[in-house]
Design a protein around this motif. Structure first.
Motif, PDB file in Angstrom:
ATOM      1  N   THR A   1       0.839  -1.203   0.000  1.00 53.92           N
ATOM      2  CA  THR A   1       0.000   0.000   0.000  1.00 53.92           C
ATOM      3  C   THR A   1       0.872   1.251   0.000  1.00 53.92           C
ATOM      4  O   THR A   1       1.949   1.274   0.599  1.00 53.92           O
ATOM      5  N   SER A   2       0.375   2.263  -0.688  1.00 61.16           N
ATOM      6  CA  SER A   2       1.106   3.529  -0.731  1.00 61.16           C
ATOM      7  C   SER A   2       0.372   4.626   0.035  1.00 61.16           C
ATOM      8  O   SER A   2       0.850   5.753   0.111  1.00 61.16           O
TER       9      SER A   2
ATOM     10  N   GLN B   1      -0.948   2.622   5.857  1.00 66.15           N
ATOM     11  CA  GLN B   1       0.332   2.070   6.318  1.00 66.15           C
ATOM     12  C   GLN B   1       0.466   2.217   7.829  1.00 66.15           C
ATOM     13  O   GLN B   1       0.880   1.284   8.518  1.00 66.15           O
TER      14      GLN B   1
ATOM     15  N   SER C   1      -0.429   6.488   3.155  1.00 63.02           N
ATOM     16  CA  SER C   1       0.283   6.589   4.434  1.00 63.02           C
ATOM     17  C   SER C   1      -0.609   6.308   5.646  1.00 63.02           C
ATOM     18  O   SER C   1      -0.153   5.688   6.609  1.00 63.02           O
TER      19      SER C   1
END
Length: 188
Positions: free
Chosen positions: A96-97, A102, A99
């Protein structure tokens, strides 16, 4: 874009999780615990069908066919599934990108460290019949997936990509807790 990422993760999770529970033939009793012992014990758990199917699907050959062994297998299954859930979260973290997702996944990973450790201790404590400790550790392990879910509630527009895994771990822990309490009550 945010909803597509969440949808992708949800579809991914539903496609691969929980493989230990959903990819078996319910009629195939792989364990040496007789069906009647499993059915009778699981009838006293909150998630009866999951209890029966997961224990029957276990490859381990119990030492005997009593409630102690059924409870031990239930704790082991909860431990395996919590470990698998944590592993899947780590894989998601690497893909996953977003944030905020994340961050939530990192928090979930740290939370699952406790659940996995508690369930591992619980599985080991069956040899010494430390049922009081097992009950406490399994109960504590049930809180961790729920805490993980709470991390995602603070992100507007996103839903947790790990709800399915968390729910299965909570249900397995709930069954293991009920079975362990039954064993402990029989020992008093």
């Amino acid at each position: 874009m945010k909803s597509i990422s969440c949808l992708f993760f949800l579809v991914l999770i539903l496609a691969i999780w929980p493989r230990r529970i959903l990819t078996h033939d319910v009629g195939d009793n792989k364990s040496n615990v007789p069906d009647d012992v499993i059915t009778e014990a699981c009838a006293k758990t909150p998630y009866k069908d999951l209890c029966i199917s997961s224990i029957k699907d276990d490859d381990e050959s119990p030492r005997s066919s009593d409630l102690h062994d059924v409870a031990r297998i239930a704790v082991k299954i909860a431990w395996i599934n919590a470990s698998d859930a944590q592993y899947e979260m780590k894989k998601m973290l690497n893909t996953t990108s977003v944030s905020s997702i994340q961050h939530c996944l990192m928090d979930c990973d740290a939370t699952y460290d406790d659940a996995v450790a508690n369930l591992e201790e619980s599985a080991s404590a069956f040899d010494s019949k430390g049922y009081g400790d097992i009950v406490a550790w399994v109960a504590a392990s049930m809180v961790d997936p729920q805490t993980c879910e709470d991390y995602f509630k603070d992100i507007p527009g996103y839903t947790s990509p790990v709800t399915s895994m968390n729910n299965v771990v909570v249900q397995l822990c709930s069954n293991a807790l009920a079975l362990t309490k039954l064993v402990a009550d029989g020992q008093n």
